[in-house]
Design a protein around this motif. Structure first.
Motif, short mmCIF file in Angstrom:
data_model
loop_
_atom_site.label_atom_id
_atom_site.label_comp_id
_atom_site.label_asym_id
_atom_site.label_seq_id
_atom_site.Cartn_x
_atom_site.Cartn_y
_atom_site.Cartn_z
N ALA A 47 0.83 -1.21 0.00
CA ALA A 47 0.00 0.00 0.00
C ALA A 47 0.86 1.26 0.00
O ALA A 47 0.47 2.28 -0.56
CB ALA A 47 -0.92 0.00 1.21
N ALA A 48 2.04 1.19 0.61
CA ALA A 48 2.92 2.36 0.67
C ALA A 48 3.73 2.55 -0.60
O ALA A 48 4.26 3.64 -0.84
CB ALA A 48 3.86 2.23 1.86
N ARG A 49 3.81 1.53 -1.44
CA ARG A 49 4.59 1.62 -2.68
C ARG A 49 3.92 2.62 -3.62
O ARG A 49 2.71 2.57 -3.84
CB ARG A 49 4.66 0.26 -3.34
CG ARG A 49 5.58 0.24 -4.54
CD ARG A 49 5.74 -1.13 -5.11
NE ARG A 49 6.25 -2.02 -4.08
CZ ARG A 49 6.05 -3.33 -4.06
NH1 ARG A 49 5.33 -3.90 -5.00
NH2 ARG A 49 6.56 -4.06 -3.12
N PRO A 50 4.70 3.56 -4.21
CA PRO A 50 4.09 4.53 -5.13
C PRO A 50 3.56 3.84 -6.38
O PRO A 50 4.19 2.93 -6.92
CB PRO A 50 5.23 5.48 -5.46
CG PRO A 50 6.48 4.79 -5.06
CD PRO A 50 6.12 3.76 -4.04
N GLN A 51 2.41 4.27 -6.83
CA GLN A 51 1.77 3.69 -8.01
C GLN A 51 2.24 4.48 -9.23
O GLN A 51 1.98 5.66 -9.36
CB GLN A 51 0.24 3.77 -7.91
CG GLN A 51 -0.32 2.99 -6.75
CD GLN A 51 -0.15 1.50 -6.93
OE1 GLN A 51 -0.22 1.00 -8.04
NE2 GLN A 51 0.06 0.79 -5.83
N ASP A 52 2.94 3.82 -10.15
CA ASP A 52 3.41 4.46 -11.38
C ASP A 52 2.68 3.82 -12.55
O ASP A 52 3.17 2.90 -13.17
CB ASP A 52 4.92 4.30 -11.51
CG ASP A 52 5.49 5.12 -12.66
OD1 ASP A 52 4.77 6.03 -13.13
OD2 ASP A 52 6.63 4.85 -13.06
N ARG A 53 1.49 4.31 -12.84
CA ARG A 53 0.64 3.71 -13.87
C ARG A 53 0.97 4.24 -15.26
O ARG A 53 0.49 3.74 -16.25
CB ARG A 53 -0.82 3.94 -13.54
CG ARG A 53 -1.25 3.25 -12.26
CD ARG A 53 -2.68 3.54 -11.92
NE ARG A 53 -3.60 3.23 -12.99
CZ ARG A 53 -4.27 2.09 -13.12
NH1 ARG A 53 -4.09 1.16 -12.25
NH2 ARG A 53 -5.08 1.90 -14.12
N GLY A 54 1.78 5.31 -15.35
CA GLY A 54 2.05 5.91 -16.65
C GLY A 54 3.20 5.26 -17.39
O GLY A 54 3.50 5.62 -18.50
N GLU A 89 -11.18 3.40 -16.11
CA GLU A 89 -10.95 4.28 -14.98
C GLU A 89 -11.11 5.73 -15.41
O GLU A 89 -10.52 6.19 -16.38
CB GLU A 89 -9.54 4.05 -14.42
CG GLU A 89 -9.28 4.83 -13.16
CD GLU A 89 -7.95 4.47 -12.54
OE1 GLU A 89 -7.29 5.40 -12.05
OE2 GLU A 89 -7.56 3.29 -12.58
N VAL A 90 -11.94 6.49 -14.68
CA VAL A 90 -12.20 7.89 -14.99
C VAL A 90 -11.39 8.80 -14.09
O VAL A 90 -10.80 9.76 -14.55
CB VAL A 90 -13.71 8.20 -14.84
CG1 VAL A 90 -13.99 9.67 -15.07
CG2 VAL A 90 -14.52 7.34 -15.78
N ALA A 91 -11.34 8.50 -12.81
CA ALA A 91 -10.61 9.34 -11.86
C ALA A 91 -10.07 8.47 -10.74
O ALA A 91 -10.51 7.33 -10.55
CB ALA A 91 -11.54 10.42 -11.29
N ARG A 92 -9.11 9.03 -10.01
CA ARG A 92 -8.49 8.30 -8.91
C ARG A 92 -8.22 9.27 -7.77
O ARG A 92 -7.78 10.39 -7.98
CB ARG A 92 -7.20 7.66 -9.40
CG ARG A 92 -6.55 6.79 -8.39
CD ARG A 92 -5.33 6.12 -9.03
NE ARG A 92 -4.81 5.12 -8.14
CZ ARG A 92 -5.14 3.84 -8.17
NH1 ARG A 92 -5.97 3.41 -9.08
NH2 ARG A 92 -4.63 3.00 -7.32
N ARG A 93 -8.51 8.83 -6.55
CA ARG A 93 -8.20 9.63 -5.37
C ARG A 93 -7.69 8.68 -4.30
O ARG A 93 -8.46 7.92 -3.72
CB ARG A 93 -9.43 10.37 -4.89
CG ARG A 93 -9.12 11.27 -3.72
CD ARG A 93 -10.30 12.10 -3.33
NE ARG A 93 -9.95 12.93 -2.22
CZ ARG A 93 -10.28 14.18 -2.11
NH1 ARG A 93 -11.01 14.74 -3.04
NH2 ARG A 93 -9.92 14.87 -1.07
N GLY A 94 -6.38 8.72 -4.07
CA GLY A 94 -5.77 7.79 -3.12
C GLY A 94 -5.89 6.37 -3.64
O GLY A 94 -5.51 6.07 -4.76
N HIS A 95 -6.46 5.50 -2.85
CA HIS A 95 -6.62 4.11 -3.27
C HIS A 95 -7.98 3.85 -3.90
O HIS A 95 -8.27 2.73 -4.30
CB HIS A 95 -6.43 3.18 -2.07
CG HIS A 95 -7.49 3.31 -1.03
ND1 HIS A 95 -7.51 4.35 -0.13
CD2 HIS A 95 -8.58 2.56 -0.77
CE1 HIS A 95 -8.56 4.22 0.65
NE2 HIS A 95 -9.24 3.16 0.30
N LEU A 96 -8.84 4.87 -4.02
CA LEU A 96 -10.16 4.72 -4.60
C LEU A 96 -10.12 5.09 -6.07
O LEU A 96 -9.42 6.02 -6.48
CB LEU A 96 -11.17 5.62 -3.87
CG LEU A 96 -11.31 5.36 -2.36
CD1 LEU A 96 -12.22 6.41 -1.76
CD2 LEU A 96 -11.85 3.98 -2.12
#
Length: 125
Positions: A88-95, A110-117
């Protein structure tokens, strides 16, 4: 008569916490949680005597767990929890998926993202 059942061992007055039963046909002693009521062929034991219980040579002791007793986390549980926190602490690099379309290219729903939601688009639209 006392409402608290006592250990069946001679000269032991401690409260009983487990019940011992013998299965003679299988040469097995079964130690489990305290029975609901006292049986004539069962023995109620205190915590000390139930922990130190041994059986005659050739007999097997089966210790049944008390389902109402609080369970302590095992090493596996703690390791799984630590791994989940690290993930959960690992940074998410989706790009960096190789397509270069930005963070939403990997998941077109996926339309939007806020934190883990995540906000997802309906499959119909």
């Amino acid at each position: 008569m006392s409402p608290v059942r006592r250990c069946s061992r001679t000269a032991c007055g401690r409260p009983a916490v487990a019940t011992l039963t013998y299965v003679y046909a299988d040469s097995t002693a079964v130690l489990g949680p305290l029975a609901t009521y006292a049986e004539p062929h069962c023995y109620d034991l205190c915590a000390e005597h139930s922990e130190r219980l041994t059986a005659p040579r050739g007999w097997e002791v089966v210790r049944l767990a008390d389902p109402s007793a609080p369970t302590r986390p095992s090493g596996d549980d703690l390791e799984a929890l630590a791994n989940a926190v690290r993930e959960a602490a690992r940074p998410q690099d989706r790009g960096t998926d190789g397509r270069g379309g930005g963070p939403h290219a990997a998941d077109p729903m996926e339309v939007a993202r806020r934190g883990h939601l995540r906000v997802l688009r309906s499959p119909d639209s």
